[in-house]
Design a protein around this motif. Structure first.
Motif, PDB file in Angstrom:
ATOM      1  N   GLN A 385       0.808  -1.225   0.000  1.00 49.08           N
ATOM      2  CA  GLN A 385       0.000   0.000   0.000  1.00 49.08           C
ATOM      3  C   GLN A 385       0.842   1.276   0.000  1.00 49.08           C
ATOM      4  O   GLN A 385       0.293   2.367   0.182  1.00 49.08           O
ATOM      5  N   ALA A 386       2.141   1.137  -0.202  1.00 52.83           N
ATOM      6  CA  ALA A 386       3.022   2.301  -0.071  1.00 52.83           C
ATOM      7  C   ALA A 386       2.631   3.427  -1.025  1.00 52.83           C
ATOM      8  O   ALA A 386       2.565   4.604  -0.629  1.00 52.83           O
ATOM      9  N   THR A 387       2.351   3.106  -2.286  1.00 53.33           N
ATOM     10  CA  THR A 387       2.033   4.154  -3.263  1.00 53.33           C
ATOM     11  C   THR A 387       0.748   4.879  -2.890  1.00 53.33           C
ATOM     12  O   THR A 387       0.679   6.121  -2.922  1.00 53.33           O
ATOM     13  N   SER A 388      -0.288   4.136  -2.532  1.00 55.37           N
ATOM     14  CA  SER A 388      -1.554   4.782  -2.181  1.00 55.37           C
ATOM     15  C   SER A 388      -1.434   5.564  -0.877  1.00 55.37           C
ATOM     16  O   SER A 388      -1.979   6.670  -0.749  1.00 55.37           O
ATOM     17  N   LEU A 389      -0.690   5.019   0.105  1.00 58.24           N
ATOM     18  CA  LEU A 389      -0.522   5.728   1.371  1.00 58.24           C
ATOM     19  C   LEU A 389       0.248   7.037   1.189  1.00 58.24           C
ATOM     20  O   LEU A 389       0.035   7.994   1.942  1.00 58.24           O
ATOM     21  N   SER A 390       1.122   7.087   0.204  1.00 59.13           N
ATOM     22  CA  SER A 390       1.907   8.298  -0.008  1.00 59.13           C
ATOM     23  C   SER A 390       1.061   9.454  -0.522  1.00 59.13           C
ATOM     24  O   SER A 390       1.545  10.596  -0.566  1.00 59.13           O
ATOM     25  N   GLN A 391      -0.176   9.179  -0.893  1.00 63.42           N
ATOM     26  CA  GLN A 391      -1.040  10.229  -1.458  1.00 63.42           C
ATOM     27  C   GLN A 391      -2.353  10.366  -0.699  1.00 63.42           C
ATOM     28  O   GLN A 391      -3.350  10.794  -1.248  1.00 63.42           O
ATOM     29  N   GLN A 392      -2.326  10.001   0.585  1.00 60.55           N
ATOM     30  CA  GLN A 392      -3.515  10.128   1.430  1.00 60.55           C
ATOM     31  C   GLN A 392      -3.238  11.089   2.588  1.00 60.55           C
ATOM     32  O   GLN A 392      -2.078  11.326   2.948  1.00 60.55           O
ATOM     33  N   ASP A 393      -4.317  11.615   3.170  1.00 55.14           N
ATOM     34  CA  ASP A 393      -4.246  12.438   4.389  1.00 55.14           C
ATOM     35  C   ASP A 393      -3.270  13.597   4.245  1.00 55.14           C
ATOM     36  O   ASP A 393      -2.524  13.917   5.167  1.00 55.14           O
ATOM     37  N   GLY A 394      -3.292  14.241   3.094  1.00 53.24           N
ATOM     38  CA  GLY A 394      -2.455  15.415   2.875  1.00 53.24           C
ATOM     39  C   GLY A 394      -1.034  15.099   2.460  1.00 53.24           C
ATOM     40  O   GLY A 394      -0.234  16.019   2.259  1.00 53.24           O
ATOM     41  N   ARG A 395      -0.698  13.824   2.325  1.00 51.07           N
ATOM     42  CA  ARG A 395       0.659  13.452   1.895  1.00 51.07           C
ATOM     43  C   ARG A 395       0.763  13.495   0.365  1.00 51.07           C
ATOM     44  O   ARG A 395      -0.228  13.356  -0.342  1.00 51.07           O
ATOM     45  N   PHE A 396       1.997  13.657  -0.118  1.00 46.76           N
ATOM     46  CA  PHE A 396       2.257  13.588  -1.557  1.00 46.76           C
ATOM     47  C   PHE A 396       3.594  12.887  -1.766  1.00 46.76           C
ATOM     48  O   PHE A 396       4.452  12.869  -0.879  1.00 46.76           O
ATOM     49  N   LEU A 397       3.751  12.291  -2.921  1.00 43.88           N
ATOM     50  CA  LEU A 397       4.949  11.518  -3.234  1.00 43.88           C
ATOM     51  C   LEU A 397       6.119  12.436  -3.566  1.00 43.88           C
ATOM     52  O   LEU A 397       5.998  13.334  -4.410  1.00 43.88           O
TER      53      LEU A 397
END
Length: 437
Positions: A385-397
């Protein structure tokens, strides 16, 4: 067994030294190339006899079979590093192609237990590459460095000296490499650095300067410019149990000196630091920067904030003064660093956070009462889930390397947008890693 080993060694040598190229002419010449290869293989095995391959154990050139144009005729000689029976067991066999056949042209014999390293450089200004060859003496670290030049198939030794480390660089800008040597002292005094230059048809010592008082084992040696057009050698050594010190050697008015050394104390006070990070060209401007570490304040009841540092990078000038360039924060555990905006550098603190099952590194402002104003949280995320988690809750890659996604969450107080933060985010290269090498 030797036949198979020779083939592997020669293939590695050709690939690593850049001596192998491929074009359409090579394709149609494969039968001829194969015949030459078999002839070379047979010549090497005949010259080696009952001896065994003995590749150099350190440095960039660690192949037992190497190729270099030693005499400047445009044709590379083949060098075989080996051991044989006898009082001087270390041998370098030099084979040349003469009238369509490979012949043993010359043999270098030497004492020692192993070849430590070999380098090729232009030392004497004559055609061809000169060879810097160091041998290990006994089981100790001490090396014995010899420099050879070849003329009309005959080797001439230009110099020999015992040392603990060496490198070559063109320190005086005459298009020929000079030789920088470190030699240990046995009387309790600091080790000496010596410079050898080719002058008046001889390679002789042309200056010496001591390392700083207290400098112990050398951890890393780097060559590069200290100013535009001014090359230098940067020597990082252990200093006490937990500190590191850097001595910088260069020419000033054609005089070899340690430009970091305080004449009264004998120490390079400006370059002592209690953090194992090394000099490098941190901003890619072709000038080597030195690091100065500034401990960041610890936050009560937060063990993750202990032993955190801001690294201030500076250029050292020939007069010993320094010019600050920038600040960074390095996360060695996760392999990244951040160029810090100047507005972040005052009252900065670093803590570890954990929320919603994710751990991060938070950079914040710390006020006088101990309160924190978050600037950014950075994450190293792994798993499916690393890719999806990097773009949730205000986070960005920010970036991705292998199976790790590096992400961030910015606060309004940071004064940066996502693209600006990406431009400041970098991976730590091997030459910056805080190891013992």
């Amino acid at each position: 067994m030797k036949t198979k080993l020779f083939g592997l060694l020669l293939m590695i040598s050709l690939l690593l030294t850049g001596c192998y190229s491929f074009d359409s002419d090579d394709f149609y010449a494969l039968p001829r190339r194969s015949e030459e290869y078999r002839e070379l293989q047979a010549a090497v095995e005949a010259a080696l006899g009952s001896g065994s391959y003995s590749a150099p154990v350190s440095g960039a050139n660690r192949q037992a079979v190497q190729q270099a144009d030693l005499d400047g005729d445009g044709v590379e000689e083949t060098l075989v590093f080996c051991k044989m029976d006898g009082e001087r067991p270390l041998r370098v066999l030099i084979l040349r192609r003469v009238e369509g056949s490979y012949v043993l042209a010359s043999t270098l014999e030497g004492d020692g237990t192993a070849f430590d390293s070999v380098q090729f450089a232009q030392i004497d200004g004559r055609p061809g590459m000169d060879m810097l060859l160091s041998r290990r003496i006994g089981e100790q670290v001490q090396q014995f460095l010899s420099v050879y030049t070849m003329t009309e198939g005959v080797f001439t030794e230009l110099m020999s000296v015992g040392c603990t480390a060496y490198t070559d660089l063109d320190l005086d800008g005459d298009q020929r490499s000079d030789i920088f040597v470190l030699r240990a002292n046995t009387d309790g005094l600091p080790a000496n650095a010596e410079l050898y230059r080719f002058r008046d048809d001889e390679l002789t010592k042309d200056g010496e300067a001591s390392l700083s008082t207290g400098a112990d084992s050398v951890k890393r040696m780097l060559t590069g410019d200290i100013a535009p057009g001014t090359p230098a050698v940067f020597v990082a050594s252990a200093y006490d149990e937990n500190n590191l010190i850097t001595d910088v050697f260069s020419l000033e008015d054609d005089v070899f000196k340690n430009i970091t050394q305080n004449a009264e104390s004998g120490q390079s006070v400006q370059t002592v630091r209690n953090y194992y990070v090394y000099s490098t060209d941190i901003d890619n401007d072709s000038i080597i920067e030195l690091p100065n570490t500034l401990p960041l304040p610890a936050v009560e009841d937060d063990p993750g904030s202990v032993n955190q540092y801001r690294i201030i990078w500076y250029n050292l000038n020939l007069d010993g003064s320094r010019t600050e360039k920038m600040s960074t924060y390095h996360n060695f555990a996760e392999g990244w660093f951040l160029y810090l905006p100047e507005t972040w550098c005052q009252n900065l603190c670093v803590t570890k956070t954990r929320a919603n099952g994710l751990s991060g590194t938070e950079l914040s402002f710390l006020d006088e009462e101990g309160g924190r104003t978050p600037l950014v949280v950075l994450y190293a995320l792994t798993g499916d889930q690393a890719t999806s988690l990097s773009q949730q809750d205000g986070r960005f890659l920010l970036a991705q390397r292998g199976d790790v996604c590096y992400a961030a969450r910015l606060s309004d107080e940071a004064g940066l947008d996502a693209d600006q933060l990406r431009a400041r985010f970098n991976f730590i290269s091997l030459d910056l890693l805080p190891n013992e090498g």
